[in-house]
Write an enzyme that holds these catalytic residues in place. Structure first.
Site, PDB file in Angstrom:
ATOM      1  N   TYR A 198       0.849  -1.184   0.000  1.00 37.21           N
ATOM      2  CA  TYR A 198       0.000   0.000   0.000  1.00 37.21           C
ATOM      3  C   TYR A 198       0.884   1.234   0.000  1.00 37.21           C
ATOM      4  O   TYR A 198       1.832   1.323   0.779  1.00 37.21           O
ATOM      5  CB  TYR A 198      -0.905   0.011   1.236  1.00 37.21           C
ATOM      6  CG  TYR A 198      -1.846   1.202   1.309  1.00 37.21           C
ATOM      7  CD1 TYR A 198      -2.865   1.359   0.377  1.00 37.21           C
ATOM      8  CD2 TYR A 198      -1.701   2.159   2.306  1.00 37.21           C
ATOM      9  CE1 TYR A 198      -3.729   2.453   0.442  1.00 37.21           C
ATOM     10  CE2 TYR A 198      -2.568   3.260   2.380  1.00 37.21           C
ATOM     11  CZ  TYR A 198      -3.572   3.396   1.446  1.00 37.21           C
ATOM     12  OH  TYR A 198      -4.432   4.475   1.509  1.00 37.21           O
TER      13      TYR A 198
ATOM     14  N   ASP B  49       9.221   3.131   0.147  1.00 36.40           N
ATOM     15  CA  ASP B  49       8.130   3.780   0.861  1.00 36.40           C
ATOM     16  C   ASP B  49       8.300   3.421   2.336  1.00 36.40           C
ATOM     17  O   ASP B  49       7.924   2.343   2.776  1.00 36.40           O
ATOM     18  CB  ASP B  49       6.780   3.298   0.327  1.00 36.40           C
ATOM     19  CG  ASP B  49       5.614   3.977   1.040  1.00 36.40           C
ATOM     20  OD1 ASP B  49       5.856   4.672   2.047  1.00 36.40           O
ATOM     21  OD2 ASP B  49       4.466   3.804   0.591  1.00 36.40           O
TER      22      ASP B  49
ATOM     23  N   LYS C 109       3.543   9.108   8.866  1.00 41.25           N
ATOM     24  CA  LYS C 109       3.316   8.524  10.196  1.00 41.25           C
ATOM     25  C   LYS C 109       4.282   9.067  11.267  1.00 41.25           C
ATOM     26  O   LYS C 109       4.080  10.154  11.764  1.00 41.25           O
ATOM     27  CB  LYS C 109       3.282   7.000  10.089  1.00 41.25           C
ATOM     28  CG  LYS C 109       2.123   6.595   9.157  1.00 41.25           C
ATOM     29  CD  LYS C 109       1.765   5.132   9.079  1.00 41.25           C
ATOM     30  CE  LYS C 109       0.480   4.970   8.275  1.00 41.25           C
ATOM     31  NZ  LYS C 109       0.576   4.208   7.050  1.00 41.25           N
TER      32      LYS C 109
END
Ligand SMILES: *Cc1c(COP(=O)(O)O)cnc(C)c1O
Length: 420
Positions: A141, A236, A264
Site C-alpha cells: 500500500y 516507501d 506517520k
C-alpha cells in the site's frame, strides 16, 4: 446501545461508512468501531469509558506512545505563535536538517500525508527519468493516489474491491505489478518494458498485507535490478521510517534507495509526510526544477513542532530501538507459546508484527490472502473484549511503542491464550 454505537449511527448519516478512513469502520471483523476519547502512554479509552492497551498507536505514528510530554509541550508552544503562515519558518529548517541527518537523504520536501509523499516522489521519478511506468508489488500500500490503487493493500484489501473505481485505466495501465519477494517477477517486467520504467516502489518491509519481511537479498536484488535497467528505487518508508532504526529500513537492511517517502512517525501524530533523496534528484523539484509540487499547509509549524520533538527524542535516545526490538521479541515469543495449537504464522520485524491464521509461512500477498479470516475475527474480538485494541483486519500490523510495558505484553499474551 453503547455510546460508540450511538455515535456510529450518527456518523453513518454524514460520513461515508461513518468514518474518514475505511479500515476504521471495522467491517472486516463484524463489529462497530469504538470511538476513542483519550489516549495516554500505551493506553486508550473509548467513549464508553473502556480502557485498552493500544496496539494500533494511530497506525504507527505514536512510537513514543500517546501524550509524550516533550511532544505535547512543543505543540502547545507552537500553537501560541499562530497555527499557520504559508511562509518559511525556522522550524522547517531544523526539521529538514534532522531528517537528513537521521536518514542520510541529502534534501527533503515536507508534505501533509504519506499519500502525498508517494504521489510526489512518483512524479519526481517520472520527471527525472522521462519514463512513465512504475512497478509496485501486489499487496503493498502506498496511499490512495490513482496510480497506486492497483493491487493495493491495507483497507483496499478488505473492502471487497481491491482496485478502486474512479481510477482511469490509462493511469492504472502505467502501474505494473510484481510479486513481493520475487525478483524474477520484477526482472520480467523490466525486460518486457525496456527503458519505460521510471521507478520500482516497495515497502521495504511490507506491512499493509500484514507484516511480510523481505527475504534475504530481496531489497539488494531490487537495488541491482534498478541500476541495471536505469530505473529509480523508491523505498516507501511511511511505516518503517524512524521505526526500524533512525535511518529506517535503509539503515536496518543496509540498502539505499534513490528516493524515500516518509509519513506517520515523522509527524509525531500530526499530518506530515515527506519525500527525499539525493541533491541531484531533489533539485528537480519546483522552484528549482521542472517537477511541480506545492502545499498551502506543507511544513505547518504546529505539525513540524510535533514531528521535530518526536524525532529529536529518537535521535538522542538510540536505546529506544533496542527497547522496541526487545518488546517485539517478547510479544512474539509469548504469542508463539499462546497460539501453539492454532495454525498461525507470526511475522515480525522489530516492533511491527502480524499473526496470520494460516499453516503455511507467509512471504507473499498470495500467502497472506490464504489466511482464515473467520479465525482472525475471533482473534480480534477476543482481544478487544479483553482490553487489547489491535487492528481490525488480518492485513495490518500491530504496532508497539516504547512505553508498552512487559506487564502489558504479558496481559496481551494471557488474553491470546484464552481466545482459541
Ligand atoms: C499509511 C501508508 C501510506 C499512506 O499514508 P497516509 O498518511 O495514510 O496518506 C503510504 N505508504 C505506506 C507504506 C503506508 O503504510
Amino acid at each position: 446501545m453503547t455510546r460508540s454505537e450511538t455515535l456510529f449511527a450518527a456518523a453513518q448519516k454524514v460520513l461515508p461508512g461513518g468514518v474518514n478512513s475505511p479500515v476504521r469502520a471495522c467491517r472486516a471483523v463484524g463489529t462497530y468501531p469504538r470511538f476513542l476519547e483519550k489516549g495516554k502512554g500505551s493506553r486508550v479509552w473509548d467513549a464508553d469509558g473502556n480502557e485498552y492497551i493500544d496496539l494500533i498507536c494511530s497506525w504507527g505514528p505514536l512510537i513514543l506512545g500517546h501524550c509524550n510530554k516533550e511532544v505535547e509541550q512543543a505543540v502547545l508552544k507552537a500553537v501560541k505563535n499562530g497555527l499557520s503562515f504559508g511562509a518559511p519558518t525556522a522550524i522547517e529548517v531544523e526539521m529538514a536538517e534532522l531528517v537528513c541527518q537521521m536518514t542520510g537523504v541529502e534534501m527533503v520536501r515536507m508534505v501533509n500525508s504519506g499519500t502525498e509523499a508517494v504521489m510526489s516522489a512518483l512524479r519526481l521519478a517520472r520527471g527525472a527519468t522521462g519514463r512513465s511506468k512504475i512497478i509496485k508489488f501486489a499487496g503493498c500500500y502506498h496511499g490512495h493516489s490513482d496510480s497506486m490503487l492497483v493491487k493495493a493493500g491495507s483497507g483496499a484489501l478488505t473492502g471487497g474491491a481491491p482496485d478502486s473505481a474512479g481510477v482511469p485505466s490509462e493511469i492504472a495501465g502505467d502501474t505494473l505489478t510484481a510479486n513481493y519477494n520475487d525478483l524474477d517477477s520484477v526482472r520480467r517486467l523490466l525486460q518486457a518494458n525496456p527503458a519505460q520504467v521510471a521507478a520500482v516502489i516497495v515497502e521495504p518491509v511490507a506491512a499493509n498485507m500484514g507484516v511480510v519481511p523481505p527475504q534475504d537479498g530481496f531489497l539488494q536484488g531490487l537495488r541491482a535490478l534498478c541500476d541495471e535497467f536505469g530505473s529509480l528505487l523508491i523505498f516507501d518508508e511511511v511505516i518503517t521510517g524512524f521505526r526500524l532504526a533512525q535511518g529506517g529500513a535503509q539503515e536496518y537492511f543496509g540498502v539505499r534507495a534513490d528516493l524515500v517517502t516518509y509519513g506517520k512517525i515523522i509527524g509525531g501524530g500530526m499530518p506530515v509526510g515527506a519525500y527525499g533523496g539525493s541533491r541531484r534528484l531533489m533539485e528537480l523539484v519546483a522552484p528549482l526544477g521542472p517537477v511541480y509540487q506545492a502545499g498551502t499547509l506543507s511544513g505547518n509549524p504546529v505539525a513540524m513542532a510535533a514531528g521535530l520533538a518526536q524525532l529529536r527524542i529518537l535521535q538522542q535516545h538510540p536505546e529506544v530501538y533496542t527497547g522496541l526490538e526487545r518488546r517485539g521479541a517478547l510479544l512474539e515469543s509469548g504469542l508463539r507459546g499462546a497460539l501453539k495449537d492454532v495454525p498461525a504464522q507470526i511475522n515480525r520485524v522489530g516492533s511491527i508484527m502480524t499473526v496470520f491464521f494460516t499453516d503455511a509461512p507467509v512471504t507473499s500477498y498470495e500467502q497472506a490472502k490464504s489466511s482464515d479470516l473467520d479465525k482472525f475475527k475471533r482473534w480480534y474480538l477476543g482481544l478487544l473484549s479483553r482490553g487489547v485494541y489491535a487492528a481490525p483486519s488480518q492485513f495490518e500490523a500491530m504496532f508497539l511503542s516504547n512505553v508498552h510495558t512487559d506487564e502489558e505484553i504479558k496481559t496481551i499474551v494471557n488474553a491470546a491464550k484464552e481466545i482459541f
